[in-house]
Write a protein that holds these residues in place. Sequence first.
Motif, short mmCIF file in Angstrom:
data_model
loop_
_atom_site.label_atom_id
_atom_site.label_comp_id
_atom_site.label_asym_id
_atom_site.label_seq_id
_atom_site.Cartn_x
_atom_site.Cartn_y
_atom_site.Cartn_z
N LEU A 88 14.14 -60.80 -21.97
CA LEU A 88 14.48 -59.38 -21.93
C LEU A 88 13.48 -58.61 -21.05
N MET A 89 12.20 -58.94 -21.24
CA MET A 89 11.16 -58.28 -20.46
C MET A 89 11.35 -58.54 -18.98
N VAL A 90 11.60 -59.81 -18.66
CA VAL A 90 11.77 -60.18 -17.25
C VAL A 90 12.99 -59.47 -16.69
N ALA A 91 14.07 -59.41 -17.47
CA ALA A 91 15.29 -58.74 -17.01
C ALA A 91 15.04 -57.25 -16.78
N ALA A 92 14.13 -56.68 -17.58
CA ALA A 92 13.83 -55.25 -17.43
C ALA A 92 12.83 -55.01 -16.30
N GLY A 93 12.44 -56.09 -15.64
CA GLY A 93 11.54 -55.95 -14.50
C GLY A 93 10.08 -55.76 -14.87
N MET A 94 9.73 -56.14 -16.10
CA MET A 94 8.34 -55.99 -16.52
C MET A 94 7.67 -57.37 -16.58
N PRO A 95 6.35 -57.40 -16.51
CA PRO A 95 5.68 -58.71 -16.60
C PRO A 95 5.91 -59.37 -17.96
N ALA A 96 6.03 -60.70 -17.93
CA ALA A 96 6.40 -61.44 -19.14
C ALA A 96 5.38 -61.27 -20.26
N TRP A 97 4.09 -61.18 -19.88
CA TRP A 97 3.08 -61.15 -20.95
C TRP A 97 3.15 -59.89 -21.79
#
Lengths: 295, 334
Positions: free
Chosen positions: A56-65
């Motif tokens: 979800l984070m990656v899809a939202a364009g944010m870093p995975a961590w």
Amino acid sequence: MSLFVQSIINGLNQGAVYALVALGYTMVYGILRMINFAHSDFIMVGSYTLFYTIPLMVAAGMPAWLSVVVAIAVCVVVGVTVEQVAYKPVRGAGSMSALITALAMSLFLENLALVLFGANPKSVPEIFSLPTLKVLGITLPSKYLVTLAIGILIMFGLHVFIKKTTLGKAMRAVPEDKQASTLVGINVNRVITTTFAIGSGLAAVAALMYCSTYPRCTTEMGTMLGIKSFIAAVLGGIGSIPGAMIGGIVIGLLEIFIKVYLAPGWYEAITYSILIVVLLVKPAGIMGKNVGEKV
Amino acid sequence: MSKKMKISYLINLIGVILLYLAMTFVFDNGVLGAKTTYITGIAIIAMMTIIIVCSLNLLTGYMGEFSLGHAGFMSTGAFSSAAVTIAMLEAHIALPTLLYFIIAILVGGLFSALMGFVVGIPALRLRGDYLAIVTVAFAEIVRVAFTNFPITGGGKTLSGIPKVSDYHYIFWVTVICVTLMYMYIRSRFGRAVIAIREDYIAAAASGINVTRYKVMTFVLSAFFAGVAGGIYSHYMTAIIPTFFNFMKSSEFLTMVILGGSGSLTGSIIGAAVLASLPEALRDFSIYRMLIYSVVLVIVMIFKPSGIFGTWEFSLPRIIFKLFGKKEAKGGAAK
């Protein structure tokens, strides 16, 4: 030589994870004198949260961590709920009830995860997409450095928190004498809940560190990690924050070195023997102070 | 021995024999139809579980110390007995099955008792939480060791164990084991052990050798767990070290606590019900441990001594009550 350095790097990485988990045990044990068996399962909860939120984070364009923030929130909620629902009612009932309740909560979380997520292991996506450095034949994934840095930072922050802040002082006062703490105006219940919240949050960070090295989560991933980390806490001296760090690093290094140089099949047995030896020879651990048992 | 005690023993013996006859009748004549073999299997597992749960209760209920590594003792018993009987088979020692069975459970029990002695020594200095974690460590060491030794399968399944466990033998072994444990608790030794549970400093002050009794109870408990292990391996014929894990140990502890720590009756009923329940309700097996753990927390909050507390079932007592005689003392469990 390169194998030796490589082992040290791997051992430190492993040790940092143990140290962070050991911190969770040490804090709760320090304040309540109970082994929080469910702590290892908070790590499992954190790992599953990472597994589900990273995409979800990656899809939202944010870093995975950044998913670690979600994981911390989930773990804190789970940890505080466990404390309020299960541990609080049996707090006055003696160590036997506390131990069984802790064990029951551990079984509960593990089996709930089994029902919810199934028995198949889930593989966690890459958390830190950092380059791997190669120096003189030694592979040094930069994420190891990040892991180690996070570990040391948290350790240091926590140490300052416990030593300098008012809440930290209250945390040190409660295990000394509960009644006296209440008398001087410390809300013992709130201090205990805060301790659980911090411990559970640490479990989420430990989950992040663990999953960045071993990207697999299963429902029983926490059990052995938990027991080994508890051994690290005992080795370092239970209740002591620097002790947890030292204990964790020592156990991590020992495991890797025994795996590489001595007997690959036996490294776990050695870790467990360390516990028995430490408890027999110096039950207070490396950093702990010796407290005689009261009659 | 008073007359009343003799009568009590007789009543118990008759009770056990009747139970045995009933069981033999049901299983041998196939009263249950096509499911007889299946139900027999469940009964065998239940009886084995009864032995191990009672042995754990010796430690947890009567001595007040935890063992979270009882699966380790069971594992020791299972693998050592299997190694010996496999060696006997390979040496072509032809013996009746009964003898094979007795040798298997004795070897299992003795090896496990030896382990119990080794674990009992740290137990002298440790109590409560620390001892619990030491038993976990011990069970893990056992698992790692059996994964590495070639004689125990070297990490793979150890198969080819002679199938000598059958329910006739197991029934009587269970009866003997439970009776022995009951006698131990009711004896001078047992009372000393209970005194240690209540207050070990006071017990030591009144002249009880705490060290000796603790180690003795550990050894006994381990012995019976090893016997159960021997039964298990010679019933399953194939065993793997990872089966005897932390989860298994916690399951046994759950049975002890739910049944009632300090009541062998509780352990027997707890073990029999909880061991056969998942078999009876296959679809339910995934929720099994989930429900156990919830029940465990509820029991801990509302009735920490478990369902039966320290209450013991006594057949003579019921009979004497029924026939209006004065209440009898003693009488073995089951």
